[in-house]
Write a protein that holds these residues in place. Structure first.
Motif, PDB file in Angstrom:
ATOM      1  N   GLY A  97      -4.629   0.816 -11.995  1.00 14.69           N
ATOM      2  CA  GLY A  97      -5.796   0.758 -10.487  1.00 14.69           C
ATOM      3  C   GLY A  97      -5.045  -1.127 -10.691  1.00 14.69           C
TER       4      GLY A  97
ATOM      5  N   TRP B 225      -3.121   8.479  -5.639  1.00 15.11           N
ATOM      6  CA  TRP B 225      -3.936   7.061  -5.441  1.00 15.11           C
ATOM      7  C   TRP B 225      -4.654   6.833  -6.667  1.00 15.11           C
ATOM      8  CZ3 TRP B 225      -1.206   2.975  -4.812  1.00 15.11           C
ATOM      9  CH2 TRP B 225      -1.514   1.879  -5.151  1.00 15.11           C
TER      10      TRP B 225
ATOM     11  N   ARG C 225       1.089  -0.915   0.288  1.00 13.72           N
ATOM     12  CA  ARG C 225      -0.463   0.588   0.035  1.00 13.72           C
ATOM     13  C   ARG C 225       1.084   1.374  -0.172  1.00 13.72           C
ATOM     14  NH1 ARG C 225      -5.613  -0.361   1.387  1.00 13.72           N
ATOM     15  NH2 ARG C 225      -5.544   1.648   2.867  1.00 13.72           N
TER      16      ARG C 225
ATOM     17  N   ASN D  17      -1.692  -1.891 -10.674  1.00 13.47           N
ATOM     18  CA  ASN D  17      -1.253  -1.810  -9.950  1.00 13.47           C
ATOM     19  C   ASN D  17       0.773  -0.957  -9.938  1.00 13.47           C
ATOM     20  OD1 ASN D  17      -1.665  -1.308  -7.315  1.00 13.47           O
ATOM     21  ND2 ASN D  17      -0.690  -2.666  -5.878  1.00 13.47           N
TER      22      ASN D  17
END
Length: 123
Positions: free
Chosen positions: A71, A50, A27, A74
């Protein structure tokens, strides 16, 4: 545990394009790209939040480089267009901690770093 792995560097001629990709494990918050040329300090290139909806750029690359985020995969990418010899450097992917949502151009504000990928632009 955050890990960042860059790829996509290489040797190109001036005016060409390259795309760098950073694979993110763990994260993170704000994601950034920095670069370091021989004998120079590591400098800010671009950063993205993000969600991928907001980004900032160094004046030297604005209008030529585009930072983006995927996303699903990633990953964070840096599309570099109209490359110049002065863009030659090792490019690093960097991340701020996951709770941090504020942009920064300071390398000391990024906790996690990739190993770097070499970009060389010949004239």
């Amino acid at each position: 545990q955050v890990q960042l792995v860059e790829s996509g560097g290489g040797l190109v001629q001036a005016g060409a394009s390259l795309r760098l990709t950073c694979v993110i494990s763990g994260r993170t918050g704000i994601m950034g790209w920095f670069r370091q040329a021989p004998g120079k300090q590591r400098e800010f290139v671009a950063a993205i939040n993000w969600s991928g909806l907001n980004s900032v750029y160094a004046d030297s690359v604005k209008g030529r480089f585009i930072i983006s985020k995927d996303g699903a995969k990633n990953t964070v990418s840096l599309q570099m267009n109209d490359l110049k010899p002065e863009d030659t450097a090792v490019y690093y992917c960097a991340a701020r901690p996951s709770m941090v949502t504020v942009f920064s151009r300071e390398r000391t504000q990024y906790r996690f770093w990739g190993q770097g990928t070499q970009v060389t632009v010949s004239s």
